[in-house]
Design an enzyme around this catalytic site. Structure first.
Site, PDB file in Angstrom:
ATOM      1  N   LYS A  33      -6.894  34.834  -7.158  1.00 48.68           N
ATOM      2  CA  LYS A  33      -7.647  35.857  -7.837  1.00 48.68           C
ATOM      3  C   LYS A  33      -8.125  37.137  -7.279  1.00 48.68           C
ATOM      4  CE  LYS A  33     -11.734  33.379  -6.033  1.00 48.68           C
ATOM      5  NZ  LYS A  33     -12.837  32.154  -6.403  1.00 48.68           N
ATOM      6  N   ARG A 129     -23.309  25.543 -10.524  1.00 50.30           N
ATOM      7  CA  ARG A 129     -22.909  26.817 -11.158  1.00 50.30           C
ATOM      8  C   ARG A 129     -22.093  26.388 -12.513  1.00 50.30           C
ATOM      9  NH1 ARG A 129     -18.993  30.839  -7.706  1.00 50.30           N
ATOM     10  NH2 ARG A 129     -17.570  29.033  -7.996  1.00 50.30           N
ATOM     11  N   TYR A 254     -23.243  63.543   8.373  1.00 51.47           N
ATOM     12  CA  TYR A 254     -24.509  63.296   7.302  1.00 51.47           C
ATOM     13  C   TYR A 254     -25.535  62.516   8.191  1.00 51.47           C
ATOM     14  CZ  TYR A 254     -21.451  64.390   3.280  1.00 51.47           C
ATOM     15  OH  TYR A 254     -20.696  65.126   2.350  1.00 51.47           O
ATOM     16  N   MET A 302     -17.551  59.444   2.275  1.00 51.23           N
ATOM     17  CA  MET A 302     -16.640  58.986   1.419  1.00 51.23           C
ATOM     18  C   MET A 302     -15.137  59.088   1.725  1.00 51.23           C
ATOM     19  SD  MET A 302     -16.699  60.367  -2.590  1.00 51.23           S
ATOM     20  CE  MET A 302     -18.052  59.930  -2.984  1.00 51.23           C
TER      21      MET A 302
HETATM   22  C1  LIG Z   1     -12.352  31.262  -5.055  1.00 49.12           C
HETATM   23  C2  LIG Z   1     -12.238  29.829  -5.198  1.00 49.12           C
HETATM   24  C3  LIG Z   1     -11.619  29.088  -4.185  1.00 49.12           C
HETATM   25  C4  LIG Z   1     -11.216  29.574  -3.042  1.00 49.12           C
HETATM   26  O1  LIG Z   1     -11.989  29.809  -2.125  1.00 49.12           O
HETATM   27  P1  LIG Z   1     -12.036  30.078  -0.764  1.00 49.12           P
HETATM   28  O2  LIG Z   1     -13.312  29.968   0.114  1.00 49.12           O
HETATM   29  O3  LIG Z   1     -11.455  31.717  -0.718  1.00 49.12           O
HETATM   30  O4  LIG Z   1     -11.031  29.310  -0.027  1.00 49.12           O
HETATM   31  C5  LIG Z   1     -11.624  27.578  -4.622  1.00 49.12           C
HETATM   32  N1  LIG Z   1     -11.867  27.138  -5.812  1.00 49.12           N
HETATM   33  C6  LIG Z   1     -12.336  27.732  -6.743  1.00 49.12           C
HETATM   34  C7  LIG Z   1     -12.957  27.373  -7.924  1.00 49.12           C
HETATM   35  C8  LIG Z   1     -12.686  29.210  -6.576  1.00 49.12           C
HETATM   36  O5  LIG Z   1     -13.364  29.900  -7.394  1.00 49.12           O
END
Ligand SMILES: *Cc1c(COP(=O)(O)O)cnc(C)c1O
Length: 358
Positions: A33, A129, A254, A302
């Site tokens: 993802k 959640r 800066y 930046m």
């Molecule tokens: C992002 C996610 C993972 C992976 O989690 P990590 O801590 O990066 O290994 C696993 N399960 C779900 C539902 C997630 O959203």
């Protein structure tokens, strides 16, 4: 050409995937993802395609990007569908989906298809959640199990505090999960990276490694016997583009966040917060200068940042400065910059990714 680069080591990615799968002892969904946590979802999925049991993404847009790039095999929508209108696309592109809410369950019941839907039913075991309560979960399992167009279910939940080895919350969640699934048919899926690395007694048929695939240790600075086997996948580097000498009392950059208290040789590096390097990295943040440990000084701007070359007499314009990778690791760097190892690579922008050993 601007010398900033994010090198992505695909062999390290495969190595980390194998480690995760071996620790899990079953099947592993490679979590890609958010553009593979900033590493490039298509390239990472291609590199893993021959061995991964499947991929996990956050939404159908991410799944379709993979399918359009020719990625075959299971792809799970980990937040499910956001709208019932996605169901025909899920079928068309042969995707798997999470069901975590009653409205999603009803949408599946109402959906007419000849294809078989592959559903991961999500329990809220205490993270609060996404996910169904234990009672809703058992009811949903029964309702889905009688639908002719729904294949074997996977029963999943997500752990909220597996990165805290001293917390009993993980075992509490495990207990809620085990009670909720008692007597129900289907494979299980529970483990994220911290569970795989830190909780050997928490296991499931499917594991869902994300961060550890990219070689970062979510448990840092707690020690874990397996973290040393992880290989960093992303190396963020650039070069010194100018060198200057500061006399005692002269400020740098800066806000004069650094003022020389001794004659100081400064290297200006083509890397800034618009590339994803943390803007608030403090004076003294570790870097590697031509492979030798060194330090950031002055405020990150930046497009540029500055490093102390006083103790690096060999360094000159063109010297390679490594911002993260083998050293400092993103796990080490993140707490110094008040951010997380998850966020650092996800923040990568502008800097081109260069894939090696693919
Ligand atoms: C992002 C996610 C993972 C992976 O989690 P990590 O801590 O990066 O290994 C696993 N399960 C779900 C539902 C997630 O959203």
């Amino acid at each position: 050409m601007r010398p900033a680069q994010a090198l992505i080591d695909l062999e390290a990615l495969r190595h980390n995937y194998r480690l995760a799968r071996q620790l899990g002892g079953g099947k592993a969904l490679a979590i890609v993802k958010a553009d593979a946590y900033g590493h490039g979802a298509v390239s990472c999925a291609r590199a893993l395609q021959d061995e991964a049991d499947g991929f996990g993404v956050a939404c159908i847009e991410e799944a379709l990007e993979l399918r359009q790039a020719g990625i075959r095999g299971p792809i799970l929508l980990m937040e499910g569908f956001f709208d019932a209108a996605e169901l025909p696309l899920i079928v068309e592109h042969d995707l798997w989906t999470v069901v975590s809410s009653l409205w999603q369950l009803e949408a599946v019941e109402a959906f007419k298809t000849d294809a078989t839907l592959r559903i991961w039913l999500k329990l809220d075991s205490g993270m609060h959640r996404l996910g169904l309560s234990p009672e809703e979960f058992r009811d949903a399992h029964a309702r889905l199990s009688v639908l002719p167009n729904v294949g074997p279910l996977v029963m999943m939940s997500h752990l909220a505090r597996a990165d805290e080895l001293g917390s009993n919350r993980t075992h509490e969640q495990l207990e809620v999960f085990n009670r909720a699934i008692d007597g129900l048919e289907g494979e299980t899926s529970l483990c994220n990276s911290p569970a795989l690395l830190g909780w050997p007694d928490v296991r499931s048929d499917w594991v869902r490694p994300g961060l550890m695939l990219y070689g970062a240790d979510p448990l840092y600075p707690q020690s874990s016997p397996h973290a040393a086997q992880l290989r960093p996948v992303m190396t963020l580097q650039s070069r010194v583009i100018a060198v200057r000498e500061l006399a005692v009392g002269e400020p740098l950059g800066y806000g004069a966040r650094f003022v020389a208290d001794k004659p100081t040789r400064v290297g200006v590096v083509a890397m800034g917060y618009a590339d994803g390097y943390p803007q608030f990295a403090p004076n003294g943040t570790p870097v590697l200068i031509d492979g030798v440990p060194g330090q950031l000084i002055g405020r990150v701007s930046m497009d540029m940042l500055t490093v102390d070359l006083t103790d690096h007499p060999q360094a000159a314009r063109g010297s390679i400065v490594q911002l993260w990778g083998s050293a400092p690791t993103i796990s080490e760097l993140a707490p110094r910059c008040n951010t997380s190892a998850y966020r650092l690579p996800c923040s990568l922008k502008r800097t081109p990714r260069v894939y090696i050993s693919g």
